[in-house]
Scaffold this active site. Sequence first.
Site, PDB file in Angstrom:
ATOM      1  N   VAL A  20       0.839  -1.197   0.000  1.00 38.78           N
ATOM      2  CA  VAL A  20       0.000   0.000   0.000  1.00 38.78           C
ATOM      3  C   VAL A  20       0.876   1.250   0.000  1.00 38.78           C
ATOM      4  CG1 VAL A  20      -0.161  -0.015   2.527  1.00 38.78           C
ATOM      5  CG2 VAL A  20      -1.887   1.199   1.200  1.00 38.78           C
TER       6      VAL A  20
ATOM      7  N   PHE B 145       0.776   5.895  -0.709  1.00 40.48           N
ATOM      8  CA  PHE B 145      -0.022   7.122  -0.793  1.00 40.48           C
ATOM      9  C   PHE B 145       0.508   7.998  -1.919  1.00 40.48           C
ATOM     10  CE2 PHE B 145      -0.219  11.669   0.125  1.00 40.48           C
ATOM     11  CZ  PHE B 145      -1.588  11.863   0.189  1.00 40.48           C
ATOM     12  N   HIS B 146      -0.405   8.618  -2.664  1.00 36.35           N
ATOM     13  CA  HIS B 146      -0.050   9.655  -3.633  1.00 36.35           C
ATOM     14  C   HIS B 146      -0.803  10.921  -3.272  1.00 36.35           C
ATOM     15  CE1 HIS B 146       1.933   6.646  -5.944  1.00 36.35           C
ATOM     16  NE2 HIS B 146       0.832   6.079  -6.390  1.00 36.35           N
TER      17      HIS B 146
ATOM     18  N   ALA C 255       8.978   5.680  -3.651  1.00 40.37           N
ATOM     19  CA  ALA C 255       8.425   4.327  -3.731  1.00 40.37           C
ATOM     20  C   ALA C 255       8.325   3.910  -5.189  1.00 40.37           C
ATOM     21  CB  ALA C 255       7.039   4.287  -3.078  1.00 40.37           C
TER      22      ALA C 255
ATOM     23  N   GLY D 288       4.747   2.774 -11.813  1.00 44.13           N
ATOM     24  CA  GLY D 288       6.104   3.325 -11.796  1.00 44.13           C
ATOM     25  C   GLY D 288       6.580   3.775 -10.438  1.00 44.13           C
TER      26      GLY D 288
ATOM     27  N   CYS E 197       4.059   0.811   2.233  1.00 40.48           N
ATOM     28  CA  CYS E 197       4.686  -0.365   1.622  1.00 40.48           C
ATOM     29  C   CYS E 197       4.791  -1.529   2.607  1.00 40.48           C
ATOM     30  CB  CYS E 197       6.051  -0.021   1.038  1.00 40.48           C
ATOM     31  SG  CYS E 197       5.980   1.304  -0.193  1.00 40.48           S
TER      32      CYS E 197
END
Length: 248
Positions: A82, A84-85, A150, A163, A181
């Site tokens: 998992v 986050f963006h 990441a 990516g 992660c």
Amino acid sequence: MDLRVINVLYLGRVDYAIALELQQTLVRLVKEARITHTLLLLEHPPVITLGRNAGAQNIVASLEFLSANGVELHETDRGGDVTFHGPGQLVGYPIFDLRAFEPRIGAVDFVRKLEETLIRTCGDLGVVTTRIPGLTGVWTEEEKPGKIAAIGVHISRAVTSHGFALNVTTDLDYFKLIVPCGIADKPVTSLEQEMAKSFLSGGRKPPALDEVAQQVARNFGRVFEAQTLWLDSLDALLESAEQSAVSN
């Protein structure tokens, strides 16, 4: 078609679902040899994404809390857990045909090259970073390394998607909503945080996101030994695909 050219598009802020649909379109066009390697650079509104290996227990916040705070949740087919963006984070989606490189690039080599690209970019800004054996991504060289970028990719018939995400001025509090992660014992950091304390960067603030995107693109060209071709718009890329279809 020159297969040593990487098309580069900087798209600004794009909703995750729209970017995902765009990736799928470009993957199809690359597989059909209607466009060459393409690198999308952008940022997302707040969103948590789950990779193929994600554990639901690594989302700390409740679904109600995420919804109330405008954080979307998406399952994806990329590798990894998992992440986050969000605003202030440079996200890169390289849609590359690995068979077109000589020598051909394998999946592991591709990830190592993404790491190398980001390590060089951080270095350009005075932030020394490295790899940690067994952990994908880019980390600060400290007693307690912080994750600054990441990486999670998907490869289908040698064509890549998804990516990397490089924290530039990202609000790191968002990462408290998850176990990034799936790694609980290492912090997440950003270029802003590291440059503020770095002797090499002189305490400067990081450049604007579009400028960091330019540095990342230059390093893609160096690491993948290719020419980078900046395109003015997505329409320009799709028009070239249409022309290719007509000529074929």
